[in-house]
Write a protein that holds these residues in place. Structure first.
Motif, PDB file in Angstrom:
ATOM      1  N   UNK A  70       4.260 -11.898 -22.426  1.00  0.00           N
ATOM      2  CA  UNK A  70       4.783 -12.959 -23.117  1.00  0.00           C
ATOM      3  C   UNK A  70       3.702 -14.244 -23.203  1.00  0.00           C
ATOM      4  N   UNK A  71       3.233 -14.520 -21.986  1.00  0.00           N
ATOM      5  CA  UNK A  71       2.159 -15.561 -21.869  1.00  0.00           C
ATOM      6  C   UNK A  71       0.958 -15.711 -22.935  1.00  0.00           C
ATOM      7  N   UNK A  72       0.682 -14.217 -22.978  1.00  0.00           N
ATOM      8  CA  UNK A  72      -0.538 -13.963 -23.759  1.00  0.00           C
ATOM      9  C   UNK A  72       0.079 -14.226 -25.290  1.00  0.00           C
ATOM     10  N   UNK A  73       1.121 -13.815 -25.718  1.00  0.00           N
ATOM     11  CA  UNK A  73       1.470 -14.306 -26.840  1.00  0.00           C
ATOM     12  C   UNK A  73       1.668 -15.664 -27.390  1.00  0.00           C
ATOM     13  N   UNK A  74       2.297 -16.279 -26.194  1.00  0.00           N
ATOM     14  CA  UNK A  74       2.389 -17.644 -26.342  1.00  0.00           C
ATOM     15  C   UNK A  74       1.010 -18.377 -26.581  1.00  0.00           C
ATOM     16  N   UNK A  75       0.059 -17.811 -25.864  1.00  0.00           N
ATOM     17  CA  UNK A  75      -1.353 -18.371 -25.819  1.00  0.00           C
ATOM     18  C   UNK A  75      -1.835 -18.366 -27.248  1.00  0.00           C
ATOM     19  N   UNK A  76      -1.667 -17.153 -27.744  1.00  0.00           N
ATOM     20  CA  UNK A  76      -2.377 -16.958 -28.966  1.00  0.00           C
ATOM     21  C   UNK A  76      -1.696 -17.835 -30.253  1.00  0.00           C
ATOM     22  N   UNK A  77      -0.411 -18.399 -29.906  1.00  0.00           N
ATOM     23  CA  UNK A  77       0.134 -19.282 -31.127  1.00  0.00           C
ATOM     24  C   UNK A  77      -0.244 -20.404 -30.788  1.00  0.00           C
ATOM     25  N   UNK A  78      -1.174 -20.756 -29.624  1.00  0.00           N
ATOM     26  CA  UNK A  78      -1.532 -22.256 -29.420  1.00  0.00           C
ATOM     27  C   UNK A  78      -3.099 -22.382 -30.149  1.00  0.00           C
ATOM     28  N   UNK A  82      -6.982 -26.362 -27.608  1.00  0.00           N
ATOM     29  CA  UNK A  82      -6.044 -27.390 -27.140  1.00  0.00           C
ATOM     30  C   UNK A  82      -4.751 -26.686 -26.674  1.00  0.00           C
ATOM     31  N   UNK A  83      -4.863 -25.898 -25.784  1.00  0.00           N
ATOM     32  CA  UNK A  83      -3.472 -24.788 -25.064  1.00  0.00           C
ATOM     33  C   UNK A  83      -2.847 -25.993 -24.368  1.00  0.00           C
ATOM     34  N   UNK A  84      -1.451 -25.899 -24.727  1.00  0.00           N
ATOM     35  CA  UNK A  84      -0.514 -26.700 -23.486  1.00  0.00           C
ATOM     36  C   UNK A  84       0.061 -25.701 -22.939  1.00  0.00           C
ATOM     37  N   UNK A  85      -0.212 -25.604 -21.564  1.00  0.00           N
ATOM     38  CA  UNK A  85       0.144 -24.470 -20.665  1.00  0.00           C
ATOM     39  C   UNK A  85       1.668 -24.692 -20.336  1.00  0.00           C
ATOM     40  N   UNK A  86       2.239 -26.048 -20.491  1.00  0.00           N
ATOM     41  CA  UNK A  86       3.729 -26.039 -20.078  1.00  0.00           C
ATOM     42  C   UNK A  86       4.464 -25.457 -21.062  1.00  0.00           C
ATOM     43  N   UNK A  87       4.193 -25.436 -22.515  1.00  0.00           N
ATOM     44  CA  UNK A  87       4.784 -24.740 -23.607  1.00  0.00           C
ATOM     45  C   UNK A  87       4.736 -23.392 -23.513  1.00  0.00           C
TER      46      UNK A  87
END
Length: 135
Positions: A70-78, A82-87
């Motif tokens: 799920x973190x990979x999916x979230x990173x791909x949406x950033x 400028x990746x927001x790692x908290x989000x």
């Protein structure tokens, strides 16, 4: 971050990563309770599932694998620069539906330099030319 930008100047950064799993012998059959991802020479994450869940019949490794997926999916949406790692970690957690818990450490290289988020006792070290730059 400023140190890395100053030190590297205009050179583009990339993350060179690798992983190796050495599960406890009692956990080899299930593949252990750890999980990771490496994304596009720009990000890496690791999760260490909490083994205490086994007494409730829950596979802590499945939780760790799901949160990293799920973190990979979230990173791909950033935005890539400028990746927001908290989000990212919040989205990964809220998207994980299996029971369990884990530590989490995610590192990303962006235009701002190295970014990191850590939850629990996992961590990272940046080593260059045999010297520890940050931990």
């Amino acid at each position: 971050d400023h140190y890395f930008r100053t030190m590297l100047g205009d050179r583009s950064l990339k993350l060179v990563s690798g992983v190796c799993y050495l599960p406890h012998p009692d956990k080899e059959e299930t593949g252990g309770e750890d999980a990771h991802f490496i994304w596009d020479e720009q990000a890496i994450g690791i999760a260490d599932g909490v083994g205490g869940w086994a007494s409730y019949g829950i596979d802590a490794g499945q939780y760790a694998r799901d949160i990293m997926s799920n973190a990979v999916t979230a990173i791909e949406e950033e935005p890539k620069d400028s990746i927001d790692l908290t989000r990212v970690l919040e989205k990964a957690h809220s998207s994980t539906t299996v029971p369990g818990s884990s530590t989490a450490c995610i590192i990303a290289i962006t235009n701002q330099g190295i970014q990191a988020i850590n939850l629990g006792d996992s961590g990272f070290i940046v080593i260059r030319d045999g010297c520890t730059l940050c931990r």
